[in-house]
Design an enzyme around this catalytic site. Structure first.
Site, PDB file in Angstrom:
ATOM      1  N   ASP A  67       0.816  -1.207   0.000  1.00 43.29           N
ATOM      2  CA  ASP A  67       0.000   0.000   0.000  1.00 43.29           C
ATOM      3  C   ASP A  67       0.855   1.265   0.000  1.00 43.29           C
ATOM      4  OD1 ASP A  67       0.923  -0.302   2.628  1.00 43.29           O
ATOM      5  OD2 ASP A  67      -1.017  -0.927   3.392  1.00 43.29           O
ATOM      6  N   ASN A 136      -7.554  -2.785  14.117  1.00 39.81           N
ATOM      7  CA  ASN A 136      -8.962  -3.070  13.801  1.00 39.81           C
ATOM      8  C   ASN A 136      -9.091  -4.237  12.823  1.00 39.81           C
ATOM      9  OD1 ASN A 136      -8.063  -1.981  11.417  1.00 39.81           O
ATOM     10  ND2 ASN A 136      -9.502  -0.272  11.361  1.00 39.81           N
ATOM     11  N   HIS A 138      -7.380  -4.608  10.004  1.00 41.00           N
ATOM     12  CA  HIS A 138      -7.128  -4.319   8.583  1.00 41.00           C
ATOM     13  C   HIS A 138      -5.888  -5.069   8.085  1.00 41.00           C
ATOM     14  CE1 HIS A 138      -4.760  -0.358   9.500  1.00 41.00           C
ATOM     15  NE2 HIS A 138      -3.882  -1.271   9.113  1.00 41.00           N
ATOM     16  N   GLU A 143      -9.800  -1.909   5.026  1.00 41.32           N
ATOM     17  CA  GLU A 143     -10.411  -1.550   6.307  1.00 41.32           C
ATOM     18  C   GLU A 143     -11.729  -2.290   6.512  1.00 41.32           C
ATOM     19  OE1 GLU A 143      -8.849   0.159   8.461  1.00 41.32           O
ATOM     20  OE2 GLU A 143      -8.161   2.125   7.773  1.00 41.32           O
TER      21      GLU A 143
HETATM   22  C1  GLP Z   1      -0.540   0.043   8.498  1.00 39.88           C
HETATM   23  C2  GLP Z   1      -0.264  -0.510   7.084  1.00 39.88           C
HETATM   24  C3  GLP Z   1      -0.333  -2.004   7.074  1.00 39.88           C
HETATM   25  C4  GLP Z   1       0.354  -2.468   8.339  1.00 39.88           C
HETATM   26  C5  GLP Z   1      -0.536  -2.164   9.520  1.00 39.88           C
HETATM   27  C6  GLP Z   1       0.142  -2.309  10.870  1.00 39.88           C
HETATM   28  O1  GLP Z   1      -1.375   1.124   8.510  1.00 39.88           O
HETATM   29  N1  GLP Z   1      -1.091  -0.020   6.049  1.00 39.88           N
HETATM   30  O2  GLP Z   1       0.256  -2.504   5.896  1.00 39.88           O
HETATM   31  O3  GLP Z   1       0.579  -3.829   8.288  1.00 39.88           O
HETATM   32  O4  GLP Z   1      -1.129  -0.900   9.375  1.00 39.88           O
HETATM   33  O5  GLP Z   1       0.966  -1.230  11.148  1.00 39.88           O
HETATM   34  P1  GLP Z   1       2.022  -1.207  12.332  1.00 39.88           P
HETATM   35  O6  GLP Z   1       3.021  -2.261  12.025  1.00 39.88           O
HETATM   36  O7  GLP Z   1       2.617   0.158  12.334  1.00 39.88           O
HETATM   37  O8  GLP Z   1       1.265  -1.508  13.572  1.00 39.88           O
END
Ligand code: GLP
Length: 242
Positions: A67, A136, A138, A143
């Site tokens: 992403d 959440n 995702h 989402e």
């Molecule tokens: C982010 C990214 C995801 C990631 C997730 C966890 O917003 N878009 O690809 O895996 O949320 O993020 P973090 O590792 O900072 O908790």
């Protein structure tokens, strides 16, 4: 769905680096999908270390990212382009032309998403997709919603994701409100998926994923139960509620 509980963040990062190293030894032309966020920072540091010790060769490896934020320039420190180069690509011998991220500044977003998917198709699909887990549920930036997109798409971020990701920005107002992401279909097409999760703040998300007896679009991670080759690698803190 396989579960690996590692001792701590370092152990988690080493465990997943071992898996990647092993896969590249078996197939030098490995096609990866890689995540951003806090979770993979230790993994990327470990991969860089192993490259510098001549333990891994990324010469023929191809990488796509899950992403990217809409509206952030590549030079913006919060763009995923910047993050990937700063934490991994600039320090290993992966060829720049073999690293792909969707362009969140593209004028024609629909065309950008289509061409991103075409590139994934052109390399013959993904061998190993690594992703973190949103608090959440995702996956990438898919989402919770009544419907989930199958293909690469542009998506509004939920208030809770904007809140969670605001820790990287000066203030909440600076967090982009939209992102480009691979869709759930793209993700499920990968031959193998590894979900990495650390920290107590993710314990509830891990519990909801591992213990779920249903799949629901309100928790995109539960769809992973339908994939034949998923491993969830967590540390003890994230496994606290299991
Ligand atoms: C982010 C990214 C995801 C990631 C997730 C966890 O917003 N878009 O690809 O895996 O949320 O993020 P973090 O590792 O900072 O908790």
């Amino acid at each position: 769905m396989k579960l690996i509980i590692t001792k701590d963040y370092e152990d988690l990062s080493n465990t997943v680096a071992d898996i990647i190293q092993d896969k590249i030894e078996q197939d030098a032309k490995l096609k990866l999908v890689l995540p951003t966020g806090s979770t993979p920072i230790g993994l990327y540091a470990e991969l860089v270390k192993r490259y510098k010790n001549n333990e891994i060769d990324f010469k023929e490896v191809t990488s796509f990212n899950l992403d990217e934020y809409v509206g952030l320039d590549r030079n913006n420190e919060n763009s995923y382009y910047y993050f990937m180069h700063d934490s991994l690509f600039n320090h290993i011998n992966i060829k720049p032309e073999n690293t792909y991220l969707p362009n969140g500044m593209a004028e024609d977003i629909a065309a950008e998403l289509l061409s991103y998917e075409k590139k994934m198709e052109a390399v013959g699909g993904i061998d190993l997709l690594i992703d973190g887990l949103g608090e959440n549920g995702h996956i990438g930036f898919n989402e919770p919603n009544n419907e989930l997109q199958l293909r690469a798409n542009v998506t509004p971020l939920t208030t809770s994701t904007i809140e969670a990701n605001s820790r990287f920005f000066e203030n909440k107002e600076e967090v982009p409100t939209e992102a480009l992401t691979l869709g759930m279909g793209n993700i499920m097409e990968a031959k193998e998926i590894i979900i990495i999760v650390n920290g107590e703040h993710k314990a509830e998300a891990v519990q909801k994923l591992i213990n779920s007896s249903v799949v629901t679009t309100q928790n995109p991670s539960t769809l992973l139960h339908l994939h034949p080759n998923v491993t969830v690698v967590v540390d003890e803190a994230a496994a606290k509620l299991l």
